[in-house]
Design an enzyme around this catalytic site. Sequence first.
Site, PDB file in Angstrom:
ATOM      1  N   LYS A  13       0.842  -1.197   0.000  1.00 51.02           N
ATOM      2  CA  LYS A  13       0.000   0.000   0.000  1.00 51.02           C
ATOM      3  C   LYS A  13       0.872   1.238   0.000  1.00 51.02           C
ATOM      4  O   LYS A  13       1.986   1.243   0.535  1.00 51.02           O
ATOM      5  CB  LYS A  13      -0.978   0.018   1.170  1.00 51.02           C
TER       6      LYS A  13
ATOM      7  N   THR B 185      -9.427   0.507  -9.771  1.00 55.41           N
ATOM      8  CA  THR B 185      -9.010   0.908 -11.114  1.00 55.41           C
ATOM      9  C   THR B 185      -7.689   0.206 -11.401  1.00 55.41           C
ATOM     10  O   THR B 185      -7.310  -0.716 -10.690  1.00 55.41           O
ATOM     11  CB  THR B 185      -8.908   2.447 -11.232  1.00 55.41           C
ATOM     12  N   TYR B 186      -7.012   0.627 -12.461  1.00 59.09           N
ATOM     13  CA  TYR B 186      -5.725   0.024 -12.801  1.00 59.09           C
ATOM     14  C   TYR B 186      -4.664   1.112 -12.917  1.00 59.09           C
ATOM     15  O   TYR B 186      -4.969   2.283 -13.113  1.00 59.09           O
ATOM     16  CB  TYR B 186      -5.819  -0.799 -14.086  1.00 59.09           C
TER      17      TYR B 186
ATOM     18  N   SER C 293      -8.239   5.208 -15.215  1.00 58.57           N
ATOM     19  CA  SER C 293      -7.122   4.610 -14.488  1.00 58.57           C
ATOM     20  C   SER C 293      -6.574   5.596 -13.465  1.00 58.57           C
ATOM     21  O   SER C 293      -7.130   6.662 -13.251  1.00 58.57           O
ATOM     22  CB  SER C 293      -6.000   4.204 -15.425  1.00 58.57           C
TER      23      SER C 293
ATOM     24  N   ALA D 174     -13.026   7.854 -12.580  1.00 59.78           N
ATOM     25  CA  ALA D 174     -12.447   7.938 -11.234  1.00 59.78           C
ATOM     26  C   ALA D 174     -12.148   9.385 -10.840  1.00 59.78           C
ATOM     27  O   ALA D 174     -12.119   9.711  -9.650  1.00 59.78           O
ATOM     28  CB  ALA D 174     -11.180   7.094 -11.148  1.00 59.78           C
TER      29      ALA D 174
ATOM     30  N   GLY E  33     -10.414   9.559 -16.132  1.00 63.92           N
ATOM     31  CA  GLY E  33     -11.721   9.042 -16.516  1.00 63.92           C
ATOM     32  C   GLY E  33     -12.729   9.199 -15.390  1.00 63.92           C
ATOM     33  O   GLY E  33     -12.691  10.153 -14.611  1.00 63.92           O
TER      34      GLY E  33
END
Length: 115
Positions: A9, A57-58, A25, A75, A73
């Site tokens: 994290k 998300t990625y 993303s 997010a 986007g």
Amino acid sequence: MYIEILKSKIHRVKVTQAELNYVGSITIDEDLMKAADLIEGEKVQIVNNNNGERFETYVITGEAGSGVLCLNGAAARRVQVGDILIIISYMSVKKKKAAEYKPLLVFPDENNRIS
């Protein structure tokens, strides 16, 4: 049996940009990605400390040393520039091995850099 555990994290990183008109993303400074053992395209969970939002998300690689943390986007609607986030990655491991794994914990400074 396999279980999902915390892999790494990035704790309390600051949003520097939010770009709605993008495919989608999170763009993360490459130095932070390396410290947290993240790769481009990896799925991550985002926790927004400012508003309580949680979403997935990625990852997209951002310029190393730039401190960039940009939500792209849809997010981008879940954050404001300056919000403090926790970025979490998980991994699947055999239950017997889970207790042996030590997750990577990254604590960037107020400029999103490794101190």
